[in-house]
Scaffold this active site. Structure first.
Site, short mmCIF file in Angstrom:
data_model
loop_
_atom_site.label_atom_id
_atom_site.label_comp_id
_atom_site.label_asym_id
_atom_site.label_seq_id
_atom_site.Cartn_x
_atom_site.Cartn_y
_atom_site.Cartn_z
N ASP A 61 -2.62 19.95 6.13
CA ASP A 61 -1.96 20.29 4.87
C ASP A 61 -2.72 19.71 3.69
O ASP A 61 -2.98 20.39 2.69
CB ASP A 61 -0.53 19.76 4.86
CG ASP A 61 0.31 20.33 5.99
OD1 ASP A 61 -0.13 21.30 6.64
OD2 ASP A 61 1.40 19.79 6.24
N ASP A 110 -4.03 20.20 14.75
CA ASP A 110 -4.70 19.22 13.89
C ASP A 110 -4.66 17.82 14.48
O ASP A 110 -5.68 17.13 14.52
CB ASP A 110 -4.16 19.26 12.46
CG ASP A 110 -2.65 19.13 12.34
OD1 ASP A 110 -1.95 19.12 13.38
OD2 ASP A 110 -2.15 19.03 11.20
N SER A 122 12.07 14.50 -10.96
CA SER A 122 11.71 15.81 -10.40
C SER A 122 12.74 16.85 -10.80
O SER A 122 13.95 16.60 -10.72
CB SER A 122 11.63 15.74 -8.87
OG SER A 122 11.51 17.04 -8.31
N TYR A 179 8.84 16.72 16.12
CA TYR A 179 7.41 16.79 15.88
C TYR A 179 6.71 15.60 16.55
O TYR A 179 5.70 15.76 17.26
CB TYR A 179 7.15 16.80 14.38
CG TYR A 179 5.73 17.08 13.95
CD1 TYR A 179 5.37 18.31 13.44
CD2 TYR A 179 4.74 16.09 14.02
CE1 TYR A 179 4.08 18.57 13.02
CE2 TYR A 179 3.45 16.34 13.60
CZ TYR A 179 3.13 17.58 13.10
OH TYR A 179 1.84 17.82 12.69
#
Length: 437
Positions: A213, A60, A92, A265
């Protein structure tokens, strides 16, 4: 007397695949959390799916192609606007504790005085990005309660699911009109929302991901894989009905936590960009296009790179883009996934894993073990999925063999002294939107 032969090790129990919540369940859970934390009722409940990528990994941010699907597993947010204030209050179910508060006027990119730490960055970052992109101005504060059945840390885009659920909630509450009506999404508007979510993740959360994503969470269609051209953002919806072909896509969560913010990454992205500069192209997609057109070959391109790491990273990206094209062609075959086409599809998944393991070096012992055990148990093809360094693998399995594959993977993990893996069935599901529950 029960149990196996004397002296044998007990076999691990095989968990059932993790179910997805329906809208009624997800909405009820998050409404209850909202009421307990903030009192009263939210203005509404919105949700967005996790994603699993069938093929096209680390393409991507290289302008390439990828082929994700939206999962039935979703993140739900109950949201109420707070007119007259610019403060977020966030809670959360996955992070128990008191509600967090964030001043929207103080939010800034990671590394600045406005840095927002932890999961709240994925919420605050969306509002920051919508304003920075000129898509909204003067957004009010919000009360936001979050609950999710997307496994966190599994490489299934739980962060993008949160961002995109918040994005469609803000779009609805602020009347931005980008997401379009339910059932007939305005894809152009959704592409703009996805771009804002990418900016939130890159700049405010500090994860240098590409846009796959968010595109899957906002732009996918039920019953289809999303062929995403990451160079221009164009999409094509590729029919995907594995059930009709007697197949299942099994996701194996290795429980090895998947993290993108530890530098690994980012390092790979930097190496790819450096290689493109050496080759004199805007991105590695250009190399793949030149090879596909016959203008050059990979054997001619790679010697132009003096650095072996660059050569291996380029080889993965170029061959992975071609694997996406191959699989899309197989899915579009009138005969469907059967016979030789099915064997080729399995081989595409296998080759992708080997390339990610050897050339891109983003696999892990747990991922390699899951893939090997699934193949040995009869999976037609298997590969790691997502950014890597932990997370999940996928296996293409004949529907009747799913239990056998799960048992074999669980046994292999037990024999290796690893934590029990988890499983879920991936079916191509719909995009982010207002929950019906």
């Amino acid at each position: 007397m029960s149990g196996g032969p004397r002296g044998s090790s007990p076999q691990p129990a095989v968990p059932s695949p993790q179910p997805a919540w329906d809208d009624a369940t997800g909405a009820a859970r998050v409404r209850a959390l909202f009421a307990t934390t903030f009192g009263g009722e939210p203005d509404g409940v919105w949700s967005a799916p996790g994603r699993v990528n069938i093929v096209g990994e680390h393409t991507d941010y290289n302008g390439g192609l990828c082929l994700p699907i939206a999962l039935p597993h979703r993140t739900y947010v109950a949201v109420a606007a707070r007119p007259g204030t610019r403060r977020l209050r966030l809670v959360s179910a996955q992070e128990p504790g008191p509600a967090r508060e964030v001043d929207l006027d103080a939010v800034g990119p990671v590394g600045t005085t406005g840095e927002v730490r932890g999961w709240a960055a994925y919420v605050a970052g969306v509002l920051w990005a919508l304003e920075a992109e000129g898509l909204a101005a003067g957004l009010p504060g919000l009360d936001v309660a979050v609950d999710s059945c997307v496994p966190a840390g599994a490489g299934l885009s739980s962060s993008a699911a949160l961002e995109c659920a918040v994005a469609v909630a803000v779009d609805d509450l602020a009347g931005l009109g980008l997401a379009g009506p339910a059932g007939a999404p305005d894809d152009g508007g959704r592409a703009r929302l996805a771009a804002a979510c990418v900016r939130a993740e890159n700049e405010v959360a500090g994860a240098p991901t590409g846009g796959m994503d968010q595109a899957a969470a906002l732009r996918a269609l039920a019953g289809h894989a999303l062929l995403l051209d990451c160079r221009d953002g164009q999409v094509e919806h590729v029919p995907l009905n594995l059930t009709a072909a007697g197949l299942e896509l099994l996701v194996i969560d290795t429980r090895a936590e998947h993290r993108l913010v530890d530098g690994q990454y980012a390092r790979r992205r930097q190496v790819c960009e450096a290689a493109a500069t050496v080759l004199g192209v805007p991105d590695l997609r250009a190399v793949a296009e030149d090879i596909g057109s016959g203008a050059t070959t990979l054997d001619e391109v790679l010697p132009r790179l003096a650095d072996d790491e660059q050569r291996r990273r380029v080889r993965h990206v170029v061959t992975e883009i071609e694997r996406v094209r191959t699989l899309v062609g197989l899915l579009g075959d009138a005969e469907g996934l059967a016979g030789p086409a099915l064997r080729r599809a399995g081989a595409v998944l296998d080759a992708s894993h080997e390339s990610l393991r050897d050339d891109y070096e983003v696999s892990s012992p747990e991922l390699d073990l899951a893939v090997a055990a699934a193949r040995e148990a009869g999976a037609l093809g298997a590969r790691m999925t997502g950014g890597g360094f932990g997370g999940s693998a996928i296996a293409l399995v004949e529907a009747g063999a799913t239990g056998e594959v799960m048992s074999a993977v669980a046994a292999a993990f037990s024999a290796a002294g690893l934590a029990d893996p988890a499983f879920l069935r991936a079916t191509a599901s719909g995009p982010a939107g207002r929950a019906s529950g």
